[in-house]
Scaffold this active site. Structure first.
Site, PDB file in Angstrom:
ATOM      1  N   GLU A 116     -22.358   9.023  33.981  1.00  0.00           N
ATOM      2  CA  GLU A 116     -23.263   9.768  34.875  1.00  0.00           C
ATOM      3  C   GLU A 116     -22.911  11.256  34.866  1.00  0.00           C
ATOM      4  O   GLU A 116     -23.791  12.107  34.839  1.00  0.00           O
ATOM      5  CB  GLU A 116     -23.214   9.212  36.304  1.00  0.00           C
ATOM      6  CG  GLU A 116     -23.901   7.858  36.478  1.00  0.00           C
ATOM      7  CD  GLU A 116     -25.433   7.921  36.391  1.00  0.00           C
ATOM      8  OE1 GLU A 116     -26.018   9.005  36.515  1.00  0.00           O
ATOM      9  OE2 GLU A 116     -26.034   6.857  36.172  1.00  0.00           O
ATOM     10  N   ASP A 131     -34.149  11.472  31.183  1.00  0.00           N
ATOM     11  CA  ASP A 131     -34.046  10.357  32.126  1.00  0.00           C
ATOM     12  C   ASP A 131     -35.154   9.331  31.909  1.00  0.00           C
ATOM     13  O   ASP A 131     -34.957   8.141  32.147  1.00  0.00           O
ATOM     14  CB  ASP A 131     -34.033  10.860  33.580  1.00  0.00           C
ATOM     15  CG  ASP A 131     -33.190   9.945  34.465  1.00  0.00           C
ATOM     16  OD1 ASP A 131     -32.125   9.496  34.017  1.00  0.00           O
ATOM     17  OD2 ASP A 131     -33.601   9.672  35.601  1.00  0.00           O
TER      18      ASP A 131
END
Ligand SMILES: Cc1ncc(CNC=O)c(N)n1
EC number: 3.5.99.2
Length: 247
Positions: free
Chosen positions: A236, A73
């Site tokens: 996602e 991330d």
């Protein structure tokens, strides 16, 4: 399967009045975004209630998964900065509302804190950020962001993506902070970063801008924005899959 009904907190008008559906005229009509969320609720729920998130919420998460997510991330967020900057540039050129720029600017400012936070958090968890190997799902997502940075991509499409990307994190991490969740204390800070009320307010501002742009968009552009929303949800889900140790 019966999907959980969404709380009316997206209805800011009603919320401000403190009303609980008193009169019909206090109920705001759904905007384009809410209609799309309802239309694609299965995919939306897939992204916002992913097993990775559910494992944080029920306390069964494997910390190695969390560490994998953290490293990946960080790479994603570094790419998300120029994407947000490209939205700012389009707002300064195309927007008919001066406050759009301020909404995006506040997003950019919090990304500055976020990058420092990632570095600190990675150090705490012994995740060496310098040698993270970028995973395929992450690469695909970053490539998608790059495609949206092109000057030809319409403002409404970019804004739809921005809203969707931030909202998936907000809805996911706020779920881990709700009453009854057993989120491990070590992960509370991370959950608060995106699950907090302040970030929720930011997402509602993004949604207002997106709705306003979409209401004026021609059909062709609306179709593109809807496809972009769906693509964000898929990406996602793939990102969570990767973090959870999926393919
Ligand atoms: C994969 C992904 N999606 C959304 C966000 C939230 N935006 C900025 O932090 C994020 N950090 N990572």
């Amino acid at each position: 399967m019966r999907l959980p009904s969404r709380t009316p907190r997206t209805n800011t008008f009603q919320r401000k009045r403190g009303g609980q559906g008193k009169k019909m005229d206090t109920v705001e009509k759904d905007g384009v975004i809410d209609r799309w969320v309802k239309k694609h609720l299965v995919l939306y729920t897939g992204a916002t209630r992913h097993p990775f998130i559910l494992s944080i919420r029920d306390g069964t998460i494997d910390f190695s998964s969390f560490k994998r997510w953290l490293g990946q991330d960080y790479i994603f967020v570094r790419e998300f900065v120029p994407f947000t900057a490209s939205a700012l540039l389009k707002a300064s050129k195309n927007s008919d509302d001066n406050s759009d720029m301020e909404v995006i600017l506040s997003g950019l400012a919090s990304l500055n804190d976020e990058i420092s936070w990632f570095k600190q958090e990675a150090a705490n968890w012994d995740v060496p950020l310098s040698d993270v190997v970028v995973h395929k799902s992450n690469q695909n997502y970053c490539r998608f962001l790059e495609s949206l940075m092109l000057p030809a991509v319409e403002y409404s499409v970019v804004f739809t993506a921005l809203w969707a990307i931030e909202t998936v994190y907000q809805e996911s991490f706020s779920h881990c902070l709700e009453d009854g969740s057993k989120t491990p204390p070590e992960l509370l800070e991370s959950c608060k970063r995106w699950g907090s009320e302040g970030f929720g307010e930011f997402c509602r501002s993004l949604k207002k801008v997106a709705n306003r742009c979409l209401e004026k968009a021609p059909d062709e552009e609306l179709k593109k924005a809807e496809m972009t929303f769906l693509r964000v949800l898929e990406l996602e889900i793939e990102f969570w899959d990767m973090s959870h140790g999926g393919p």
